[in-house]
Structures are given as structure tokens and as C-alpha cells.
Design a protein around this motif. Structure first.
Motif, mmCIF file in Angstrom:
data_model
loop_
_atom_site.group_PDB
_atom_site.id
_atom_site.type_symbol
_atom_site.label_atom_id
_atom_site.label_comp_id
_atom_site.label_asym_id
_atom_site.label_seq_id
_atom_site.Cartn_x
_atom_site.Cartn_y
_atom_site.Cartn_z
ATOM 1 N N SER A 168 0.841 -1.188 0.000
ATOM 2 C CA SER A 168 0.000 0.000 0.000
ATOM 3 C C SER A 168 0.881 1.245 0.000
ATOM 4 O O SER A 168 1.954 1.272 0.592
ATOM 5 C CB SER A 168 -0.941 0.010 1.198
ATOM 6 N N ASN A 175 -3.937 3.986 4.403
ATOM 7 C CA ASN A 175 -4.248 2.791 5.164
ATOM 8 C C ASN A 175 -5.695 2.679 5.612
ATOM 9 O O ASN A 175 -6.037 1.773 6.370
ATOM 10 C CB ASN A 175 -3.323 2.725 6.387
ATOM 11 N N VAL A 185 -7.356 0.909 0.994
ATOM 12 C CA VAL A 185 -7.170 -0.540 0.900
ATOM 13 C C VAL A 185 -7.923 -1.073 -0.316
ATOM 14 O O VAL A 185 -7.430 -1.932 -1.059
ATOM 15 C CB VAL A 185 -7.636 -1.238 2.193
ATOM 16 N N THR A 187 -5.952 -0.138 -3.389
ATOM 17 C CA THR A 187 -4.731 -0.942 -3.462
ATOM 18 C C THR A 187 -5.045 -2.353 -3.948
ATOM 19 O O THR A 187 -4.322 -2.916 -4.772
ATOM 20 C CB THR A 187 -4.033 -0.994 -2.093
ATOM 21 N N PHE A 209 -0.462 -4.908 3.148
ATOM 22 C CA PHE A 209 -1.484 -3.899 3.389
ATOM 23 C C PHE A 209 -1.336 -3.316 4.787
ATOM 24 O O PHE A 209 -1.216 -4.052 5.770
ATOM 25 C CB PHE A 209 -2.883 -4.503 3.255
ATOM 26 N N SER A 251 -11.423 -3.477 6.637
ATOM 27 C CA SER A 251 -10.273 -3.539 5.740
ATOM 28 C C SER A 251 -9.707 -4.952 5.685
ATOM 29 O O SER A 251 -9.304 -5.440 4.623
ATOM 30 C CB SER A 251 -9.192 -2.558 6.197
ATOM 31 N N ALA A 296 -8.958 -7.423 2.518
ATOM 32 C CA ALA A 296 -7.611 -7.881 2.186
ATOM 33 C C ALA A 296 -7.409 -9.370 2.453
ATOM 34 O O ALA A 296 -6.598 -10.029 1.792
ATOM 35 C CB ALA A 296 -6.575 -7.077 2.966
#
Length: 328
Positions: free
Chosen positions: A132, A137, A142, A145, A158, A171, A175
Motif C-alpha cells: 500500500s 491505510n 485498501v 490498493t 497492506f 479492511s 484484504a
């Protein structure tokens, strides 16, 4: 994951409408939610700044189009969707579902960006790494990314931050890390919790609930909240391995010696009985402690500890702060 996206493929995936000026064969390189960060091949996601002015700025920097839920002139290359946030989430979920590399998620009250940058540095010679950007963040970042993951990535890193009590959990669900790292627990963002200490621990440890099954948790044993972090990792049901990092004999990754100089540090560690010596290009005990987490991640990924020699080349990340609605 081998698919390369084009504007046409993205429009079909999100059931969007391509403007007449958009070229459906344009290859998409990445996604950005800030116009100034767009470049050749980017798709602009104007989650914060909708409207033609920002979209034109993104196009001026080389973006091939924008994904929008506001009406723009047909002369502006874009894909119109009913709901931008839902469409971006759908793309991120599709990219994650097709990704067969390893995912590392990093959260904590301090040290997230530096630990992420250290890990990306030491992994450079071990495959294709994607991390990332800067300290982007929060959940919208996220999402962007994930959408941007190159098809050849081996390890994705991440950084997951808390702007609202449930943001780390959201998040992490996106991810789906195989490895979850908590750097530290402090009172940052205490204002979001009625009981700050317990609330922050609960929010940060929600990273474990979003992880892949049989994941690995990497924790700082020197942190006063360590036992609570450990309990929450096991409680999630997603973690079957916990790597403890610190300065005591029982730690899996242990600091053996640290010699701090004015501009760098010399470090000796023991990781599962293997000794490694390296220099960190910036001083400070917090950097040394973060490096233990990095070494633990290398072991979890099956990479050699010799990669830690790259810490000599580590440069602190540039911080670029942005605000975001907590309703994303």
C-alpha cells in the motif's frame, strides 16, 4: 491471478456504462482515489472529490478514465455506475478472490508505515512485492490498493488503520491476510471509544477476524497488551500460529543485542534458534522492535533471514495524510 483489466472489462464487471469518449480497450494499470496520485493507465475513483474538475485533473496526469456515480459530460472518459463505493468494493473483492499470492496485513497504534516499508525493502530480492502506498491505510485506500494489485505479485502488504471502531475489521475482510501483524497498542484515536483501552484493543485485533483460515499472528511480546492480543487472536478462530517477538528468552524472535549509533543501529536477533545480524539505516529502539516483526514475517513466508541485510538500505516512508468519511 493473470487477468489484465481494461476499461471495457471493468465496465462489464460493475455493470457500468462507458461514456462515448472512453476507449474500452484501454489497459488499466492502477486505481487512485486522489487525482494528484494518478498517472498513465490509472482509473480515478473520486470517492472524496467528485465532479468534472478533479476528474479532468486526473486525466491530465495520464488517467485513462474515471469510475463515477455522478453524471459527467460524454466527452470525459468515464464509467458511470449507480454507486461508486459498491462498485469499487466489487472490483477489490474480485481481485482478491483471484489472487493466489501471500497477503500480509499490518495494524497497530504506531509503527505501521515503517514496518510495512521495512518488510517491502527486505523482500525486494525475493519476488514481486506490492505494498500500500505511503500511509494510505484507511478502507477506501485498501480498496484501491486491492484493485491495483499487479497480476505478477507474489506478496502483497497492506497497512490497515482505524478511523472508526470497525474500520480495521472492514479492511481486513477485504484484504483477507494470511499473516496479521500488530505493531503496538497505544491511545491513538481514543476519542472513538467509550472505554479507550479495551476499545482500541478490540478494534485493532479485528484484523484476525478477516484473515484467511489457519493464519499466522505476529505480536510484540513487550507490549503491555500482549496477553489480550494473544487471546483475541486465538478467539478469532482464524489463527493457528502465533509468533512472539520481543526481548525475553521465550520469544520466538528475540532481540539478542542492539548497539545504537547516532544515525543507525547494529542489531543481533535470534529467530527460532537462527541468529541474524544486520544494520538498520535509521536509529531508534522502536525501529529495532519493528524489525523483529519483519524478521518474524520472513520466517512465516519461508524466506531466509539473510534478507534482513537489506535493512541497511531502508528509508522511512513519506507521510501523506488524508481524511475520510468513516461511513465507507
Amino acid at each position: 491471478m493473470k487477468e489484465t483489466w481494461t476499461l471495457g472489462k471493468i465496465a462489464a464487471e460493475v455493470e457500468g456504462r462507458l461514456s462515448g469518449s472512453a476507449d474500452p480497450t484501454s489497459v488499466v494499470r492502477d486505481f487512485h482515489i486522489r487525482a494528484w496520485s494518478c498517472g498513465p493507465g490509472s482509473v480515478f475513483l473520486p470517492i472524496f472529490n467528485a465532479g468534472p474538475q478533479m476528474t479532468q485533473r486526473a486525466l491530465g496526469r495520464g488517467a485513462v478514465g474515471a469510475l463515477v456515480d455522478t453524471h459527467l459530460a460524454d466527452s470525459i472518459p468515464h464509467i458511470w455506475v449507480y454507486d461508486l463505493q459498491s462498485a469499487a468494493m466489487k472490483l477489490a473483492q474480485k481481485r482478491r478472490a483471484s489472487f493466489d499470492g501471500q497477503v500480509v496485513g499490518i495494524t497497530g497504534s504506531a509503527g505501521k508505515s515503517s514496518t510495512k516499508a521495512m518488510l517491502a525493502q527486505v523482500l525486494q530480492s525475493s519476488g514481486n512485492i506490492y505494498a500500500s502506498r505511503n500511509n494510505q491505510n484507511l478502507t477506501p485506500y485498501v480498496t484501491a490498493t486491492l484493485c491495483s494489485l499487479p497480476p505478477t505479485t507474489d506478496v502483497a502488504i497492506f497497512e490497515l488503520a482505524m478511523y472508526s471502531p470497525d474500520m480495521v475489521g472492514k479492511s481486513s475482510e477485504l484484504a483477507q491476510p494470511h499473516i496479521g501483524i500488530i505493531t503496538s497498542i497505544g491511545m491513538n484515536h481514543a476519542e472513538y471509544h467509550d472505554n479507550p483501552e479495551e476499545g482500541i484493543i478490540k478494534s485493532k485485533t479485528e484484523i484476525f477476524w478477516g484473515m484467511k483460515e489457519k493464519g499466522t499472528a505476529i505480536l510484540p511480546s513487550h507490549d503491555s497488551a500482549f496477553e489480550k492480543l494473544r487471546y483475541r487472536a486465538l478467539e478469532s478462530g482464524k489463527v493457528n500460529r502465533i509468533i512472539e517477538c520481543g526481548m525475553t528468552c521465550g520469544d520466538d524472535v528475540r532481540l539478542v543485542e542492539a548497539i545504537e549509533h547516532s544515525t543507525y543501529s547494529e542489531v543481533t536477533i535470534s529467530a527460532f534458534g537462527e541468529t541474524a545480524r544486520y544494520c538498520i539505516s535509521v536509529p531508534g529502539m522502536h525501529m529495532i522492535q519493528n524489525s523483529l516483526l519483519v524478521a518474524a514475517t520472513l520466517k512465516s513466508l519461508g524466506k531466509p533471514l539473510s534478507c534482513m541485510a537489506k535493512m541497511r538500505e531502508y528509508q522511512p516512508p513519506t507521510q501523506q495524510y488524508s481524511t475520510v468519511s468513516s461511513t465507507f
